[in-house]
Design a protein around this motif. Structure first.
Motif, PDB file in Angstrom:
ATOM      1  N   ASP A  28     -23.673   6.330  64.503  1.00  0.00           N
ATOM      2  CA  ASP A  28     -23.528   4.703  64.497  1.00  0.00           C
ATOM      3  C   ASP A  28     -22.580   4.072  63.613  1.00  0.00           C
ATOM      4  O   ASP A  28     -21.903   3.163  64.055  1.00  0.00           O
ATOM      5  CB  ASP A  28     -25.021   4.165  64.185  1.00  0.00           C
ATOM      6  CG  ASP A  28     -25.682   4.323  65.724  1.00  0.00           C
ATOM      7  OD1 ASP A  28     -25.394   4.601  66.736  1.00  0.00           O
ATOM      8  OD2 ASP A  28     -27.010   4.337  65.309  1.00  0.00           O
ATOM      9  N   SER A  29     -22.355   4.698  62.487  1.00  0.00           N
ATOM     10  CA  SER A  29     -21.654   4.009  61.319  1.00  0.00           C
ATOM     11  C   SER A  29     -20.048   4.584  61.400  1.00  0.00           C
ATOM     12  O   SER A  29     -19.283   4.165  60.743  1.00  0.00           O
ATOM     13  CB  SER A  29     -22.045   4.415  59.982  1.00  0.00           C
ATOM     14  OG  SER A  29     -22.230   5.785  59.740  1.00  0.00           O
ATOM     15  N   GLU A  30     -20.011   5.481  62.605  1.00  0.00           N
ATOM     16  CA  GLU A  30     -18.665   5.947  62.477  1.00  0.00           C
ATOM     17  C   GLU A  30     -17.834   5.190  63.776  1.00  0.00           C
ATOM     18  O   GLU A  30     -18.376   4.635  64.344  1.00  0.00           O
ATOM     19  CB  GLU A  30     -18.375   7.411  63.003  1.00  0.00           C
ATOM     20  CG  GLU A  30     -19.329   8.276  61.854  1.00  0.00           C
ATOM     21  CD  GLU A  30     -19.295   9.730  62.338  1.00  0.00           C
ATOM     22  OE1 GLU A  30     -19.436  10.529  61.377  1.00  0.00           O
ATOM     23  OE2 GLU A  30     -19.558   9.930  63.538  1.00  0.00           O
ATOM     24  N   ILE A  31     -16.543   5.259  63.699  1.00  0.00           N
ATOM     25  CA  ILE A  31     -15.424   4.354  64.679  1.00  0.00           C
ATOM     26  C   ILE A  31     -14.504   5.679  65.316  1.00  0.00           C
ATOM     27  O   ILE A  31     -13.788   6.396  64.520  1.00  0.00           O
ATOM     28  CB  ILE A  31     -14.774   3.387  64.086  1.00  0.00           C
ATOM     29  CG1 ILE A  31     -15.609   2.220  63.715  1.00  0.00           C
ATOM     30  CG2 ILE A  31     -13.930   2.925  65.150  1.00  0.00           C
ATOM     31  CD1 ILE A  31     -15.091   1.131  63.219  1.00  0.00           C
ATOM     32  N   ILE A  32     -14.645   5.958  66.479  1.00  0.00           N
ATOM     33  CA  ILE A  32     -13.537   6.721  67.143  1.00  0.00           C
ATOM     34  C   ILE A  32     -12.784   5.821  68.134  1.00  0.00           C
ATOM     35  O   ILE A  32     -13.815   5.466  69.108  1.00  0.00           O
ATOM     36  CB  ILE A  32     -14.121   7.759  67.959  1.00  0.00           C
ATOM     37  CG1 ILE A  32     -14.962   8.811  66.777  1.00  0.00           C
ATOM     38  CG2 ILE A  32     -13.054   8.643  68.604  1.00  0.00           C
ATOM     39  CD1 ILE A  32     -15.387  10.136  67.431  1.00  0.00           C
ATOM     40  N   GLN A  33     -11.800   5.227  67.792  1.00  0.00           N
ATOM     41  CA  GLN A  33     -10.956   4.376  68.949  1.00  0.00           C
ATOM     42  C   GLN A  33      -9.774   5.222  69.503  1.00  0.00           C
ATOM     43  O   GLN A  33      -9.206   5.812  68.525  1.00  0.00           O
ATOM     44  CB  GLN A  33     -10.616   3.237  67.954  1.00  0.00           C
ATOM     45  CG  GLN A  33      -9.785   2.373  68.750  1.00  0.00           C
ATOM     46  CD  GLN A  33     -10.410   1.394  69.636  1.00  0.00           C
ATOM     47  OE1 GLN A  33     -11.520   1.066  69.130  1.00  0.00           O
ATOM     48  NE2 GLN A  33     -10.013   0.976  70.803  1.00  0.00           N
ATOM     49  N   LEU A  34      -9.733   5.257  70.627  1.00  0.00           N
ATOM     50  CA  LEU A  34      -8.590   5.865  71.406  1.00  0.00           C
ATOM     51  C   LEU A  34      -7.427   4.801  71.866  1.00  0.00           C
ATOM     52  O   LEU A  34      -8.064   3.890  72.330  1.00  0.00           O
ATOM     53  CB  LEU A  34      -9.104   6.641  72.628  1.00  0.00           C
ATOM     54  CG  LEU A  34      -9.763   8.083  72.517  1.00  0.00           C
ATOM     55  CD1 LEU A  34     -10.181   8.759  73.901  1.00  0.00           C
ATOM     56  CD2 LEU A  34      -9.343   8.961  71.453  1.00  0.00           C
ATOM     57  N   LEU A  35      -6.431   4.887  71.472  1.00  0.00           N
ATOM     58  CA  LEU A  35      -5.437   4.100  71.825  1.00  0.00           C
ATOM     59  C   LEU A  35      -4.174   4.850  72.928  1.00  0.00           C
ATOM     60  O   LEU A  35      -4.064   5.835  72.408  1.00  0.00           O
ATOM     61  CB  LEU A  35      -4.707   3.654  70.676  1.00  0.00           C
ATOM     62  CG  LEU A  35      -5.463   2.911  69.539  1.00  0.00           C
ATOM     63  CD1 LEU A  35      -4.844   2.445  68.344  1.00  0.00           C
ATOM     64  CD2 LEU A  35      -6.200   1.418  70.374  1.00  0.00           C
ATOM     65  N   ASN A  36      -3.395   4.134  73.481  1.00  0.00           N
ATOM     66  CA  ASN A  36      -2.250   4.534  74.010  1.00  0.00           C
ATOM     67  C   ASN A  36      -1.038   4.925  73.160  1.00  0.00           C
ATOM     68  O   ASN A  36      -0.686   4.090  72.737  1.00  0.00           O
ATOM     69  CB  ASN A  36      -1.788   3.572  75.363  1.00  0.00           C
ATOM     70  CG  ASN A  36      -0.523   3.998  75.778  1.00  0.00           C
ATOM     71  OD1 ASN A  36      -0.201   4.895  75.787  1.00  0.00           O
ATOM     72  ND2 ASN A  36       0.017   2.983  76.915  1.00  0.00           N
ATOM     73  N   ALA A  37      -1.078   6.103  73.108  1.00  0.00           N
ATOM     74  CA  ALA A  37       0.130   6.682  72.013  1.00  0.00           C
ATOM     75  C   ALA A  37       1.331   6.257  72.622  1.00  0.00           C
ATOM     76  O   ALA A  37       2.204   5.990  71.323  1.00  0.00           O
ATOM     77  CB  ALA A  37      -0.223   8.135  71.832  1.00  0.00           C
ATOM     78  N   ASP A  38       1.699   5.935  73.742  1.00  0.00           N
ATOM     79  CA  ASP A  38       3.028   5.348  73.981  1.00  0.00           C
ATOM     80  C   ASP A  38       3.308   4.064  73.285  1.00  0.00           C
ATOM     81  O   ASP A  38       4.468   3.819  73.321  1.00  0.00           O
ATOM     82  CB  ASP A  38       3.187   5.614  75.426  1.00  0.00           C
ATOM     83  CG  ASP A  38       3.047   6.872  76.079  1.00  0.00           C
ATOM     84  OD1 ASP A  38       3.035   8.036  75.407  1.00  0.00           O
ATOM     85  OD2 ASP A  38       2.581   7.112  77.345  1.00  0.00           O
ATOM     86  N   PHE A  85      -5.431  -5.008  75.597  1.00  0.00           N
ATOM     87  CA  PHE A  85      -6.114  -3.384  76.142  1.00  0.00           C
ATOM     88  C   PHE A  85      -4.809  -3.163  77.360  1.00  0.00           C
ATOM     89  O   PHE A  85      -4.881  -1.905  77.420  1.00  0.00           O
ATOM     90  CB  PHE A  85      -7.326  -3.962  76.667  1.00  0.00           C
ATOM     91  CG  PHE A  85      -8.438  -3.878  75.888  1.00  0.00           C
ATOM     92  CD1 PHE A  85      -8.488  -3.264  74.710  1.00  0.00           C
ATOM     93  CD2 PHE A  85      -9.800  -4.307  76.568  1.00  0.00           C
ATOM     94  CE1 PHE A  85      -9.605  -3.385  74.001  1.00  0.00           C
ATOM     95  CE2 PHE A  85     -10.725  -4.424  75.653  1.00  0.00           C
ATOM     96  CZ  PHE A  85     -10.858  -3.867  74.327  1.00  0.00           C
ATOM     97  N   ASP A  86      -4.138  -4.224  77.523  1.00  0.00           N
ATOM     98  CA  ASP A  86      -2.949  -3.840  78.336  1.00  0.00           C
ATOM     99  C   ASP A  86      -1.978  -3.011  77.887  1.00  0.00           C
ATOM    100  O   ASP A  86      -1.463  -1.957  78.368  1.00  0.00           O
ATOM    101  CB  ASP A  86      -2.203  -4.947  79.077  1.00  0.00           C
ATOM    102  CG  ASP A  86      -3.002  -5.767  80.276  1.00  0.00           C
ATOM    103  OD1 ASP A  86      -3.814  -5.126  80.816  1.00  0.00           O
ATOM    104  OD2 ASP A  86      -2.601  -6.807  80.473  1.00  0.00           O
ATOM    105  N   LEU A  87      -1.801  -3.344  76.725  1.00  0.00           N
ATOM    106  CA  LEU A  87      -0.530  -2.445  75.771  1.00  0.00           C
ATOM    107  C   LEU A  87      -1.393  -0.970  75.287  1.00  0.00           C
ATOM    108  O   LEU A  87      -0.892  -0.108  75.380  1.00  0.00           O
ATOM    109  CB  LEU A  87      -0.369  -3.367  74.679  1.00  0.00           C
ATOM    110  CG  LEU A  87       0.542  -4.506  74.966  1.00  0.00           C
ATOM    111  CD1 LEU A  87       0.789  -5.378  73.755  1.00  0.00           C
ATOM    112  CD2 LEU A  87       1.938  -3.991  75.605  1.00  0.00           C
ATOM    113  N   LEU A  88      -2.404  -0.923  74.539  1.00  0.00           N
ATOM    114  CA  LEU A  88      -3.173  -0.141  73.890  1.00  0.00           C
ATOM    115  C   LEU A  88      -4.199   0.548  74.515  1.00  0.00           C
ATOM    116  O   LEU A  88      -4.664   1.512  73.950  1.00  0.00           O
ATOM    117  CB  LEU A  88      -3.300  -0.287  72.456  1.00  0.00           C
ATOM    118  CG  LEU A  88      -2.135  -0.613  71.625  1.00  0.00           C
ATOM    119  CD1 LEU A  88      -2.801  -1.223  70.081  1.00  0.00           C
ATOM    120  CD2 LEU A  88      -1.272   0.681  71.210  1.00  0.00           C
ATOM    121  N   GLY A  89      -4.898  -0.040  75.655  1.00  0.00           N
ATOM    122  CA  GLY A  89      -6.116   0.449  76.077  1.00  0.00           C
ATOM    123  C   GLY A  89      -5.808   1.994  76.957  1.00  0.00           C
ATOM    124  O   GLY A  89      -4.838   2.251  77.241  1.00  0.00           O
TER     125      GLY A  89
END
Length: 160
Positions: A28-38, A85-89
């Motif tokens: 719960d205390s952790e954050i894993i965020q996935l982003l568009n690497a492009d 979200f359009d850019l990095l989602g």
């Protein structure tokens, strides 16, 4: 804050299923965020965006109620969640991904079971980034693309 940034390649069959898989491996205390690497101009770009997101919450200047969304906003240098979200989602189909892990255990093995580890996807493509972020030639004559985005992120704090 312990921050790790990892490059990945993979195929997203379902954005919601992928997010559920990530949520199931982290605490719960952790954050894993996935982003568009492009749309990422390098690790410094992401480090700056993450730091600005934390500062925004500390100062009560956050634009989103959720830290993960604030990270996406800051890294994209946008004020609107939909634009960020359009850019990095995440999008369905093959993707280059930037995994942002904050205060996490080492989830490299779990992430590599979902995706292929590949830090090369974090190498910025100036031409692609210029188009994604509408960066002018004039801006790039002065500073490189990573610093243009860092500057734009910093201006989110100032421009009200």
């Amino acid at each position: 804050m312990d921050l790790k940034i990892i490059g990945l390649k993979g195929k997203i069959d379902s954005v919601s299923d992928t997010l559920n898989q990530l949520n199931s491996i982290k605490k719960d205390s952790e954050i894993i965020q996935l982003l568009n690497a492009d749309a990422v101009a390098g690790k410094r770009h992401i480090e700056h965006g993450v730091n600005q997101a934390f500062l925004a919450f500390d100062r009560d200047e956050n634009l989103a109620n959720d830290l993960s969304v604030e990270i996406c906003l800051r890294c994209s240098a946008q004020r609107q969640i939909s634009k960020a979200f359009d850019l990095l989602g995440l999008k369905e189909g093959p993707m280059n991904l930037c995994a942002v892990l904050i205060d996490c255990d080492d989830y490299t093995s779990q992430l590599s079971s979902l995706f292929t580890l590949d830090d090369d996807v974090l190498t910025p493509d100036a031409g692609k980034l210029k188009e994604i972020y509408d960066i002018s030639d004039d801006e790039l004559e002065i500073i490189d693309v990573e610093n243009v985005l860092i500057d734009r992120i910093s201006k989110l704090v100032v421009d009200y």
